[in-house]
Design a protein around this motif. Structure first.
Motif, PDB file in Angstrom:
ATOM      1  N   PHE A  60       0.030 -12.051   3.399  1.00  0.00           N
ATOM      2  CA  PHE A  60       0.544 -12.894   2.312  1.00  0.00           C
ATOM      3  C   PHE A  60       0.068 -12.384   0.951  1.00  0.00           C
ATOM      4  O   PHE A  60       0.316 -13.002  -0.072  1.00  0.00           O
ATOM      5  N   ARG A  61      -0.653 -11.246   0.953  1.00  0.00           N
ATOM      6  CA  ARG A  61      -0.876 -10.397  -0.240  1.00  0.00           C
ATOM      7  C   ARG A  61      -1.788 -10.927  -1.324  1.00  0.00           C
ATOM      8  O   ARG A  61      -2.029 -10.223  -2.296  1.00  0.00           O
ATOM      9  N   SER A  62      -2.238 -12.166  -1.210  1.00  0.00           N
ATOM     10  CA  SER A  62      -3.093 -12.694  -2.266  1.00  0.00           C
ATOM     11  C   SER A  62      -4.533 -12.710  -1.757  1.00  0.00           C
ATOM     12  O   SER A  62      -4.754 -13.043  -0.589  1.00  0.00           O
ATOM     13  N   PRO A  90      -6.660  -8.617   5.963  1.00  0.00           N
ATOM     14  CA  PRO A  90      -7.621  -8.432   4.860  1.00  0.00           C
ATOM     15  C   PRO A  90      -7.290  -7.323   3.863  1.00  0.00           C
ATOM     16  O   PRO A  90      -8.098  -7.055   2.965  1.00  0.00           O
ATOM     17  N   ASN A  91      -6.118  -6.680   3.963  1.00  0.00           N
ATOM     18  CA  ASN A  91      -5.841  -5.568   3.037  1.00  0.00           C
ATOM     19  C   ASN A  91      -5.288  -6.070   1.701  1.00  0.00           C
ATOM     20  O   ASN A  91      -4.196  -5.721   1.287  1.00  0.00           O
ATOM     21  N   THR A  92      -6.114  -6.906   1.074  1.00  0.00           N
ATOM     22  CA  THR A  92      -5.784  -7.464  -0.237  1.00  0.00           C
ATOM     23  C   THR A  92      -6.683  -6.797  -1.286  1.00  0.00           C
ATOM     24  O   THR A  92      -7.425  -5.872  -0.961  1.00  0.00           O
ATOM     25  N   SER A 146      -5.088   4.823   9.101  1.00  0.00           N
ATOM     26  CA  SER A 146      -4.848   4.184   7.799  1.00  0.00           C
ATOM     27  C   SER A 146      -3.394   3.762   7.657  1.00  0.00           C
ATOM     28  O   SER A 146      -2.483   4.332   8.232  1.00  0.00           O
ATOM     29  N   THR A 147      -3.224   2.716   6.865  1.00  0.00           N
ATOM     30  CA  THR A 147      -1.917   2.113   6.640  1.00  0.00           C
ATOM     31  C   THR A 147      -1.951   1.521   5.246  1.00  0.00           C
ATOM     32  O   THR A 147      -2.826   1.887   4.455  1.00  0.00           O
ATOM     33  N   THR A 148      -1.026   0.623   4.883  1.00  0.00           N
ATOM     34  CA  THR A 148      -1.035   0.033   3.540  1.00  0.00           C
ATOM     35  C   THR A 148      -2.442  -0.466   3.189  1.00  0.00           C
ATOM     36  O   THR A 148      -3.017  -1.262   3.929  1.00  0.00           O
ATOM     37  N   GLY A 149      -2.984   0.005   2.087  1.00  0.00           N
ATOM     38  CA  GLY A 149      -4.328  -0.422   1.680  1.00  0.00           C
ATOM     39  C   GLY A 149      -5.394   0.640   1.901  1.00  0.00           C
ATOM     40  O   GLY A 149      -6.476   0.578   1.336  1.00  0.00           O
ATOM     41  N   VAL A 175      -6.868  -4.492  16.307  1.00  0.00           N
ATOM     42  CA  VAL A 175      -6.912  -3.078  15.910  1.00  0.00           C
ATOM     43  C   VAL A 175      -5.546  -2.548  15.499  1.00  0.00           C
ATOM     44  O   VAL A 175      -4.549  -2.738  16.211  1.00  0.00           O
ATOM     45  N   HIS A 176      -5.512  -1.904  14.329  1.00  0.00           N
ATOM     46  CA  HIS A 176      -4.361  -1.056  13.979  1.00  0.00           C
ATOM     47  C   HIS A 176      -4.666   0.295  14.600  1.00  0.00           C
ATOM     48  O   HIS A 176      -5.511   1.043  14.112  1.00  0.00           O
ATOM     49  N   ALA A 177      -3.971   0.623  15.702  1.00  0.00           N
ATOM     50  CA  ALA A 177      -4.336   1.800  16.488  1.00  0.00           C
ATOM     51  C   ALA A 177      -3.349   2.955  16.274  1.00  0.00           C
ATOM     52  O   ALA A 177      -2.283   3.006  16.887  1.00  0.00           O
ATOM     53  N   CYS A 277       7.853   1.186   8.597  1.00  0.00           N
ATOM     54  CA  CYS A 277       6.688   0.336   8.834  1.00  0.00           C
ATOM     55  C   CYS A 277       5.725   1.081   9.737  1.00  0.00           C
ATOM     56  O   CYS A 277       6.081   2.068  10.364  1.00  0.00           O
ATOM     57  N   ASN A 278       4.490   0.577   9.768  1.00  0.00           N
ATOM     58  CA  ASN A 278       3.459   1.189  10.600  1.00  0.00           C
ATOM     59  C   ASN A 278       3.018   0.231  11.683  1.00  0.00           C
ATOM     60  O   ASN A 278       2.741  -0.920  11.362  1.00  0.00           O
ATOM     61  N   PRO A 279       2.889   0.694  12.926  1.00  0.00           N
ATOM     62  CA  PRO A 279       3.408   1.956  13.425  1.00  0.00           C
ATOM     63  C   PRO A 279       4.933   1.987  13.314  1.00  0.00           C
ATOM     64  O   PRO A 279       5.567   0.950  13.162  1.00  0.00           O
ATOM     65  N   THR A 304       4.464 -11.453  13.737  1.00  0.00           N
ATOM     66  CA  THR A 304       5.469 -10.822  12.868  1.00  0.00           C
ATOM     67  C   THR A 304       5.010  -9.540  12.198  1.00  0.00           C
ATOM     68  O   THR A 304       5.810  -8.682  11.895  1.00  0.00           O
ATOM     69  N   ASP A 305       3.689  -9.423  11.897  1.00  0.00           N
ATOM     70  CA  ASP A 305       3.242  -8.391  10.948  1.00  0.00           C
ATOM     71  C   ASP A 305       4.102  -8.470   9.672  1.00  0.00           C
ATOM     72  O   ASP A 305       4.550  -7.453   9.127  1.00  0.00           O
ATOM     73  N   HIS A 306       4.320  -9.704   9.220  1.00  0.00           N
ATOM     74  CA  HIS A 306       5.069  -9.952   7.976  1.00  0.00           C
ATOM     75  C   HIS A 306       4.386  -9.169   6.842  1.00  0.00           C
ATOM     76  O   HIS A 306       3.286  -9.505   6.426  1.00  0.00           O
ATOM     77  N   PRO A 322       6.654   2.003   0.356  1.00  0.00           N
ATOM     78  CA  PRO A 322       5.539   1.493   1.162  1.00  0.00           C
ATOM     79  C   PRO A 322       6.013   0.963   2.519  1.00  0.00           C
ATOM     80  O   PRO A 322       7.158   0.536   2.661  1.00  0.00           O
ATOM     81  N   SER A 323       5.108   1.024   3.498  1.00  0.00           N
ATOM     82  CA  SER A 323       5.455   0.586   4.855  1.00  0.00           C
ATOM     83  C   SER A 323       5.309  -0.917   4.999  1.00  0.00           C
ATOM     84  O   SER A 323       4.337  -1.488   4.517  1.00  0.00           O
ATOM     85  N   GLY A 324       6.238  -1.530   5.700  1.00  0.00           N
ATOM     86  CA  GLY A 324       6.121  -2.954   5.995  1.00  0.00           C
ATOM     87  C   GLY A 324       7.467  -3.652   5.964  1.00  0.00           C
ATOM     88  O   GLY A 324       8.351  -3.283   5.191  1.00  0.00           O
TER      89      GLY A 324
END
Ligand code: NCD
Ligand code: ZN
Ligand code: ZN
Length: 422
Positions: A60-62, A90-92, A146-149, A175-177, A277-279, A304-306, A322-324
């Motif tokens: 939710f980006r905030s 947590p990638n805010t 690694s991914t967005t962030g 885990v983002h694997a 998107c990732n993956p 969702t990985d929204h 950007p991925s997503g």
């Protein structure tokens, strides 16, 4: 003031049954086949009532990226999609990697979020003391690739320590694997191409499989709860399947996203970077394996990985886009549409979006329609049509890969802690 949902069919103990539901305050007070009187009634004739969906993977980006999404718009999108609880990544900015950042985020979210929420902390190579100090932590996120962030944790000794702490404290490690080295090598190989379809070749099956294998082997010894996020490939899934059968395998779970279930690499042609998107979205054989995995319970749950970005950002060239993919409003309609097409059972859907997420992430009193449980419910018109339209979405991203598509299965109302929306 109390509220009754009358004349509907509710999903209780694994099946749809005629039931009237009395809600008192935030809780389900009574479930009965006979008439219930209340101050306010909602007639649910022809509708089905499900436990609200619990989406364990959203962005939710905030704080930091409110131009992409915030907790008000994100949660508004969620409740329009029948989602009553979300867990935010947590990638805010700042990254949620300290107790201070976690507490600040909790305060902010409480103020703006319409749904129930949980907040992940990021695991880094050097923040275990912060994670250990955090209170009421359900889960941490480990970015093994690694991914967005650009958050990364792939030092084996640090991961071993994290997993031991997770075992001791009982939190889940999601885990983002994806393997960093494989992806970097592939990037070099395909540097010249601008075709969005090369995303699948850069973030390929091997990258996912290698990472899953490595983190699962650390988990096998440590015995902590591990949750593989957004699984995307057949090999990745087979590794999870195998791991579930060995020592400490009962602590291994995984999720699949709606986009990995309902899109495949043939969609790059029309949708381009909108489905970057990732993956990566992979070939049809992977999509089929994932769909079967969801059916036969090798995959535990759907999340969702929204991951909203602005349309302007997404429309840039492959390298810059950007991925997503956003997904709050479309997850349940897509799954209900699949039920209507007899591709999967309603029972399996409710397990995957409500029951299992509650169990895996420790949401007590949620995920099931039961007396005494929280009144987090969704009223659905099972044959109602829902047309996905970019300009009607509530997410700030305002685009969907399913734009223009009509799905059978419509969210009519969402009830969160007894409060009715819609
Ligand atoms: C996510 C994002 O944008 O935050 N992007 C994505 O493609 N899934 C990050 C992530 O979940 O990997
Ligand atoms: Zn991820
Ligand atoms: Zn994500």
């Amino acid at each position: 003031m109390n509220l009754a949902l009358i004349n509907g069919k509710a999903f209780i103990k694994g099946k749809l049954v005629k039931a009237n539901i009395l809600i008192q305050g935030k809780k389900i007070e009574k479930i009965s086949a006979s008439k219930i009187k209340a101050d306010k009634e909602i007639d649910c004739k022809g509708k089905i009532i499900l436990p609200g969906a619990i989406d364990v993977h959203v962005h939710f980006r905030s704080p930091g990226f409110e131009y992409k999404e915030d907790f008000f718009t994100g949660s508004l999108a969620a409740l329009h999609g029948g989602i009553t609880t979300i867990m935010d990544m947590p990638n805010t900015k700042p990254v949620t990697s300290t107790v201070k950042a976690l507490e600040a985020k909790r305060k902010l979210v409480k103020k703006h979020c319409l749904t129930n929420f949980g907040i992940y902390m990021a695991a880094l190579n050097n923040n275990l003391s912060e994670i250990s100090k955090a209170k009421n932590l359900r889960a941490v996120k480990l970015y093994y690739g690694s991914t967005t962030g650009n958050i990364l944790m792939n030092k084996k000794t640090a991961i071993e320590k994290l997993f031991k702490t997770a075992k001791k404290k009982g939190f889940v490690v999601a885990v983002h694997a994806e393997d960093e080295e494989i992806m970097k090598e592939n990037e070099k190989k395909f540097r010249k191409s601008k075709d969005p379809a090369i995303h699948e070749k850069i973030r390929n099956e091997e990258a996912e499989a290698k990472a899953i294998k490595e983190v699962l082997s650390i988990q096998q010894k440590a015995g902590n709860k591990i949750h593989i996020a957004h699984i995307s490939s057949e090999k990745g899934l087979n590794l999870v399947k195998k791991a579930k059968k060995r020592r400490n395998g009962n602590k291994v779970t995984c999720e699949v996203t709606p986009h990995h279930l309902f899109l495949d690499s043939s969609d790059y042609k029309k949708l381009g970077n909108l489905i970057k998107c990732n993956p990566s979205i992979k070939g049809a054989k992977h999509r089929k394996a994932l769909f079967n995995g969801l059916k036969n319970k090798a995959i535990d749950l759907v999340a969702t990985d929204h991951a909203p970005h602005s349309f302007k950002e997404k429309k840039q060239s492959y390298g810059k886009s950007p991925s997503g993919i956003p997904g709050e409003e479309t997850m349940l309609p897509l799954l209900l549409d699949a039920v209507n097409k007899k591709q999967i059972s309603l029972k399996r859907i409710v397990e995957a979006v409500s029951e299992k997420p509650a169990q895996v992430f420790g949401w007590k009193n949620k995920g099931f329609i039961k007396t005494g449980f929280d009144a987090d419910l969704v009223i659905i018109n099972p044959t109602g049509k829902y047309k996905v339209e970019n300009n009607k979405l509530f997410t700030k991203a305002a685009y969907s890969p399913w734009n223009g598509k009509t799905l059978k299965g419509r969210v009519e109302n969402t009830i969160i802690g007894g409060q009715v929306f819609g």
